[in-house]
Design a protein around this motif. Structure first.
Motif, PDB file in Angstrom:
ATOM      1  N   ALA A 198       0.862  -1.190   0.000  1.00  0.00           N
ATOM      2  CA  ALA A 198       0.000   0.000   0.000  1.00  0.00           C
ATOM      3  C   ALA A 198       0.897   1.238   0.000  1.00  0.00           C
ATOM      4  CB  ALA A 198      -0.889  -0.025   1.235  1.00  0.00           C
ATOM      5  N   ASN A 199       0.417   2.324  -0.620  1.00  0.00           N
ATOM      6  CA  ASN A 199       1.211   3.545  -0.708  1.00  0.00           C
ATOM      7  C   ASN A 199       0.963   4.406   0.540  1.00  0.00           C
ATOM      8  OD1 ASN A 199       2.633   5.722  -1.447  1.00  0.00           O
ATOM      9  ND2 ASN A 199       1.462   6.205  -3.307  1.00  0.00           N
ATOM     10  N   ARG A 200       1.546   3.964   1.659  1.00  0.00           N
ATOM     11  CA  ARG A 200       1.410   4.758   2.894  1.00  0.00           C
ATOM     12  C   ARG A 200       2.604   4.496   3.820  1.00  0.00           C
ATOM     13  NH1 ARG A 200       0.297   1.097   6.464  1.00  0.00           N
ATOM     14  NH2 ARG A 200      -0.896  -0.724   5.855  1.00  0.00           N
ATOM     15  N   THR A 201       2.725   5.367   4.810  1.00  0.00           N
ATOM     16  CA  THR A 201       3.877   5.322   5.721  1.00  0.00           C
ATOM     17  C   THR A 201       4.051   3.927   6.322  1.00  0.00           C
ATOM     18  OG1 THR A 201       3.287   7.563   6.313  1.00  0.00           O
ATOM     19  CG2 THR A 201       4.920   6.474   7.716  1.00  0.00           C
ATOM     20  N   ALA A 203       4.498   0.993   5.028  1.00  0.00           N
ATOM     21  CA  ALA A 203       3.920  -0.209   4.406  1.00  0.00           C
ATOM     22  C   ALA A 203       4.995  -1.280   4.146  1.00  0.00           C
ATOM     23  CB  ALA A 203       3.192   0.164   3.119  1.00  0.00           C
ATOM     24  N   GLU A 232       5.128   4.607  -7.440  1.00  0.00           N
ATOM     25  CA  GLU A 232       4.613   3.371  -6.838  1.00  0.00           C
ATOM     26  C   GLU A 232       5.505   2.196  -7.255  1.00  0.00           C
ATOM     27  OE1 GLU A 232      -0.062   3.851  -6.466  1.00  0.00           O
ATOM     28  OE2 GLU A 232       0.540   1.954  -7.405  1.00  0.00           O
ATOM     29  N   CYS A 259      -1.271  -6.653   1.588  1.00  0.00           N
ATOM     30  CA  CYS A 259      -0.871  -5.979   0.347  1.00  0.00           C
ATOM     31  C   CYS A 259      -2.029  -5.840  -0.612  1.00  0.00           C
ATOM     32  CB  CYS A 259       0.206  -6.781  -0.362  1.00  0.00           C
ATOM     33  SG  CYS A 259       1.669  -6.875   0.586  1.00  0.00           S
ATOM     34  N   ARG A 260      -1.919  -4.826  -1.472  1.00  0.00           N
ATOM     35  CA  ARG A 260      -2.920  -4.666  -2.536  1.00  0.00           C
ATOM     36  C   ARG A 260      -2.870  -5.880  -3.443  1.00  0.00           C
ATOM     37  NH1 ARG A 260      -1.430  -0.845  -5.888  1.00  0.00           N
ATOM     38  NH2 ARG A 260       0.491  -0.324  -4.824  1.00  0.00           N
TER      39      ARG A 260
END
Ligand code: PPY
Length: 303
Positions: A198-201, A203, A232, A259-260
């Protein structure tokens, strides 16, 4: 008898790796690029493909990683580790060497040697070491940096052997097929996945913690761009162990939750035979014992 595609043409390091992985009677079929060799498996034209995946000096082979992460899933079922040193080939009678062609990984590994022995010669990128030999044979370039076996395939003269800036360089190759029954665990296995975190702190740190907390030792971590959204990344993670083992299965299931997108890229025996290091309390028996205890607690039989 299996049909095995490989990154060719004839005389590449990958052909050498494919020969070491093939069984007697298997047919080896060269393809001009890694992508075409993998496409042959996806289309069912061949049963497997042999492609390079990482080099101890130059790092990952991007074409292999990106092609495995996209389109229909493929899994690695075996690997080979080849020592990499090069032969310099030229047409018989060539006196002046102004251009030296090869695969970019090969050129990067002989840069100092070329500066010292062929000063002023221009390095030219070719699709593979053997494609460079073909181009030299056709008169396009003066010399090629090749796998030693290339000298047996092409009517070129060997000008130097055992060329390498770094001693003991190695390249790892994968034998890849469509998903099928996995090779049996041996205790010296490698599992590979590719995960879109995921695109966040934090991850990526969370993914790695899932592995670390189960005592799983990483053998490789590469990031490649997702190609669709700038900034990404996909993470290619290799680690010791086999997905059939409880602790590895537990970790991969946790990654799937977090995870995505997670793609399993295979569990297979390591070519170097190095056995997995397992931290105290992180062994398979510990995971089985904990799962049995939990099941008993849930049945009301234990506390
Ligand atoms: O071009 C080849 O021969 C390959 O198989 C790829 C490669 C290139 C350089 C080192 C190892 C493998």
């Amino acid at each position: 008898m299996a049909r095995i595609a490989y990154f060719g043409p004839e005389g590449t390091f990958t052909e050498q790796a494919a020969r070491s992985l093939a069984a007697a009677g298997d047919e080896l079929i060269p393809f001009e690029t890694v992508q075409l060799a993998l496409a042959a498996v996806r289309k069912g034209e061949t049963d497997a493909a042999c492609v390079p995946v990482e080099n101890s000096v130059e790092g990952p082979v991007p074409a292999t990683l990106d092609t495995l992460a996209e389109a229909e899933p493929l899994v690695a079922v075996a690997e080979a580790l080849l020592p990499v040193h090069f032969s310099i080939l030229a047409r018989p009678g060539t006196t002046e060497i102004n251009t030296v062609a090869s695969h970019p990984h090969a050129l990067a590994q002989v840069r100092l040697w070329i500066e010292a022995h062929l000063p002023g010669a221009r390095p030219i990128a070719a699709s593979s070491t053997a494609a460079a030999a073909v181009a030299v044979q056709a008169g396009e370039f003066d010399a090629a940096v090749c796998a030693p076996v290339a000298a047996e395939h092409y009517p070129l003269e060997v000008r130097a052997t055992e060329v390498a800036d770094v001693r003991d360089a190695r390249t790892r190759f994968l034998l890849v097929s469509k998903p099928r029954q996995l090779p049996e665990p041996t205790g010296a296995d490698r599992t590979s996945i590719v995960a879109a975190a995921a695109n966040r702190t934090g991850a990526l740190a969370e993914l790695l913690t899932e592995l670390a907390s189960r005592g799983i030792n990483l053998t490789r971590l590469d990031a490649r761009p997702s190609k669709t959204n700038f900034g990404e990344y996909r993470f290619f993670i290799d680690f010791e162990g086999h997905i059939a083992e409880p602790r590895i299965g537990d970790a991969v299931a946790a990654l799937r939750r977090r995870c995505r997108n997670v793609r399993f890229l295979g569990s297979h025996p390591r070519a170097d035979g190095v056995r997995a290091t397992v931290e105290p309390s992180a062994g398979n028996a510990d995971f089985v014992d904990a799962a049995e205890w939990l099941a008993a607690v849930r049945r009301g039989e234990q506390a």
